[in-house]
Design a protein around this motif. Structure first.
Motif, mmCIF file in Angstrom:
data_model
loop_
_atom_site.group_PDB
_atom_site.id
_atom_site.type_symbol
_atom_site.label_atom_id
_atom_site.label_comp_id
_atom_site.label_asym_id
_atom_site.label_seq_id
_atom_site.Cartn_x
_atom_site.Cartn_y
_atom_site.Cartn_z
ATOM 1 N N PHE A 284 0.848 -1.184 0.000
ATOM 2 C CA PHE A 284 0.000 0.000 0.000
ATOM 3 C C PHE A 284 0.882 1.231 0.000
ATOM 4 O O PHE A 284 2.066 1.162 0.315
ATOM 5 N N VAL A 285 0.299 2.361 -0.364
ATOM 6 C CA VAL A 285 1.033 3.621 -0.398
ATOM 7 C C VAL A 285 0.953 4.256 0.984
ATOM 8 O O VAL A 285 -0.139 4.439 1.533
ATOM 9 N N GLY A 286 2.101 4.574 1.532
ATOM 10 C CA GLY A 286 2.164 5.251 2.826
ATOM 11 C C GLY A 286 2.833 6.603 2.674
ATOM 12 O O GLY A 286 3.824 6.733 1.941
ATOM 13 N N VAL A 287 2.282 7.614 3.332
ATOM 14 C CA VAL A 287 2.848 8.968 3.293
ATOM 15 C C VAL A 287 2.849 9.542 4.705
ATOM 16 O O VAL A 287 2.212 9.004 5.604
ATOM 17 N N LEU B 157 0.850 7.976 7.790
ATOM 18 C CA LEU B 157 1.490 7.339 8.934
ATOM 19 C C LEU B 157 2.245 8.357 9.771
ATOM 20 O O LEU B 157 2.909 9.243 9.251
ATOM 21 N N ARG B 158 2.146 8.185 11.068
ATOM 22 C CA ARG B 158 2.979 8.924 12.020
ATOM 23 C C ARG B 158 3.811 7.852 12.709
ATOM 24 O O ARG B 158 3.328 7.166 13.598
ATOM 25 N N GLY B 159 5.036 7.672 12.240
ATOM 26 C CA GLY B 159 5.820 6.501 12.642
ATOM 27 C C GLY B 159 5.209 5.302 11.940
ATOM 28 O O GLY B 159 5.145 5.249 10.726
ATOM 29 N N VAL C 171 -2.731 7.535 10.965
ATOM 30 C CA VAL C 171 -3.458 8.661 11.563
ATOM 31 C C VAL C 171 -4.465 9.278 10.596
ATOM 32 O O VAL C 171 -5.183 10.197 10.955
ATOM 33 N N GLY C 172 -4.509 8.764 9.376
ATOM 34 C CA GLY C 172 -5.449 9.285 8.396
ATOM 35 C C GLY C 172 -5.243 8.633 7.048
ATOM 36 O O GLY C 172 -4.397 7.747 6.895
ATOM 37 N N VAL C 173 -6.034 9.077 6.092
ATOM 38 C CA VAL C 173 -5.895 8.607 4.713
ATOM 39 C C VAL C 173 -6.068 9.795 3.770
ATOM 40 O O VAL C 173 -6.717 10.781 4.118
ATOM 41 N N VAL C 174 -5.459 9.685 2.606
ATOM 42 C CA VAL C 174 -5.663 10.662 1.546
ATOM 43 C C VAL C 174 -6.185 9.900 0.340
ATOM 44 O O VAL C 174 -5.537 8.961 -0.128
ATOM 45 N N VAL D 157 -5.159 18.080 3.728
ATOM 46 C CA VAL D 157 -6.227 17.473 2.929
ATOM 47 C C VAL D 157 -6.703 16.116 3.430
ATOM 48 O O VAL D 157 -7.744 15.627 3.010
ATOM 49 N N MET D 158 -5.973 15.497 4.344
ATOM 50 C CA MET D 158 -6.285 14.115 4.733
ATOM 51 C C MET D 158 -7.593 14.006 5.517
ATOM 52 O O MET D 158 -8.046 14.963 6.144
ATOM 53 N N THR D 159 -8.163 12.812 5.450
ATOM 54 C CA THR D 159 -9.298 12.453 6.292
ATOM 55 C C THR D 159 -8.719 11.772 7.511
ATOM 56 O O THR D 159 -7.946 10.810 7.389
ATOM 57 N N GLU D 160 -9.075 12.273 8.695
ATOM 58 C CA GLU D 160 -8.423 11.776 9.904
ATOM 59 C C GLU D 160 -8.960 10.443 10.391
ATOM 60 O O GLU D 160 -8.282 9.742 11.123
ATOM 61 N N SER D 161 -10.163 10.062 10.010
ATOM 62 C CA SER D 161 -10.680 8.765 10.445
ATOM 63 C C SER D 161 -10.133 7.672 9.530
ATOM 64 O O SER D 161 -10.057 7.848 8.321
ATOM 65 N N VAL D 162 -9.734 6.565 10.131
ATOM 66 C CA VAL D 162 -9.154 5.463 9.375
ATOM 67 C C VAL D 162 -9.981 4.203 9.653
ATOM 68 O O VAL D 162 -9.859 3.609 10.723
ATOM 69 N N PRO D 163 -10.828 3.793 8.719
ATOM 70 C CA PRO D 163 -11.567 2.548 8.930
ATOM 71 C C PRO D 163 -10.618 1.361 8.846
ATOM 72 O O PRO D 163 -9.910 1.204 7.852
ATOM 73 N N THR D 164 -10.559 0.577 9.919
ATOM 74 C CA THR D 164 -9.630 -0.547 9.966
ATOM 75 C C THR D 164 -10.367 -1.851 10.236
ATOM 76 O O THR D 164 -11.515 -1.865 10.682
ATOM 77 N N VAL D 165 -9.666 -2.928 9.960
ATOM 78 C CA VAL D 165 -10.158 -4.273 10.245
ATOM 79 C C VAL D 165 -8.942 -5.105 10.635
ATOM 80 O O VAL D 165 -7.845 -4.898 10.102
ATOM 81 N N ALA D 166 -9.126 -6.016 11.594
ATOM 82 C CA ALA D 166 -8.025 -6.890 12.003
ATOM 83 C C ALA D 166 -7.800 -7.956 10.939
ATOM 84 O O ALA D 166 -8.747 -8.435 10.307
#
Length: 197
Positions: free
Chosen positions: A15-18, A42-44, A48-51, A74-83
């Motif tokens: 995946f693309v990480g920024v 990513l913060r470390g 913390v968000g997605v673009v 510009v990022m969206t701060e909510s990150v929908p995740t799944v284990a």
């Protein structure tokens, strides 16, 4: 849908990480180059968000000048995740509740990949095809057995009615060949040769 398939088996591991301080223009170029729909901010190693391309377009419409904008702007701060251990029906339900077509896959609190609607639908379609093929194979075998019995013929000792020769084969999503032993790899069902590349 195969109820026991986990997210880990079908997710895209790349995946693309920024970072938040990256420029919007550079991030947009990276998304285009990688043919990705989103970048995980990513913060470390913590997401913390997605673009998404939609976030960039919204910024262009509202502000007009992306040259000085950063990902944080510009990022969206909510990150929908799944284990990674959750099943595909659980991932599908999570997508539905977030009204999104993708989820960031989390493994031990760190992002491990992305799972999309396409990944879930492709697995669901393959599961439906396998079930239909099994049913067709049983029906065909039963029809042949019925025809043999109706004709009054009896099978000699050691003679069997042949199974369908292609029941355990599928199409490799990378090379398009008919193959046995397909396995999920980076969100695709691949043959042995394509998994080795």
């Amino acid at each position: 849908m195969n109820e026991n398939v986990t997210v880990r088996e079908v997710m895209e591991r790349e995946f693309v990480g920024v970072s938040e301080s990256d420029g919007v223009l550079e991030t947009s170029e990276l998304l285009l180059r990688e043919e990705a729909d989103l970048a995980v901010v990513l913060r470390g190693s913590e997401p913390v968000g997605v673009v998404t391309d939609r976030d960039v377009l919204a910024h262009l419409v509202s502000d007009g000048d992306p040259s000085g904008a950063t990902v944080e702007d510009v990022m969206t701060e909510s990150v929908p995740t799944v284990a990674a251990e959750e099943t595909l029906p659980e991932a599908r339900d999570r997508m539905s509740s977030w009204s999104t077509s993708w989820l960031v896959v989390s493994d031990g609190g760190e992002p491990a990949g992305i799972v999309t609607e396409h990944d879930i639908l492709a697995t669901s379609a393959l599961g439906s095809e396998a079930t239909a093929q099994e049913a067709m194979g049983q029906t065909a075998s039963q029809t042949v057995a019925d025809e043999v019995a109706a004709a009054g013929a009896t099978a000699t000792a050691g003679q069997t009615i042949p199974d369908e020769p292609f029941d355990d084969q599928g199409i490799c999503e990378q090379c398009g060949s008919l193959a046995r032993n397909l396995a999920a790899f980076n969100g695709q069902l691949l043959c042995d040769d394509c998994r080795d590349i």
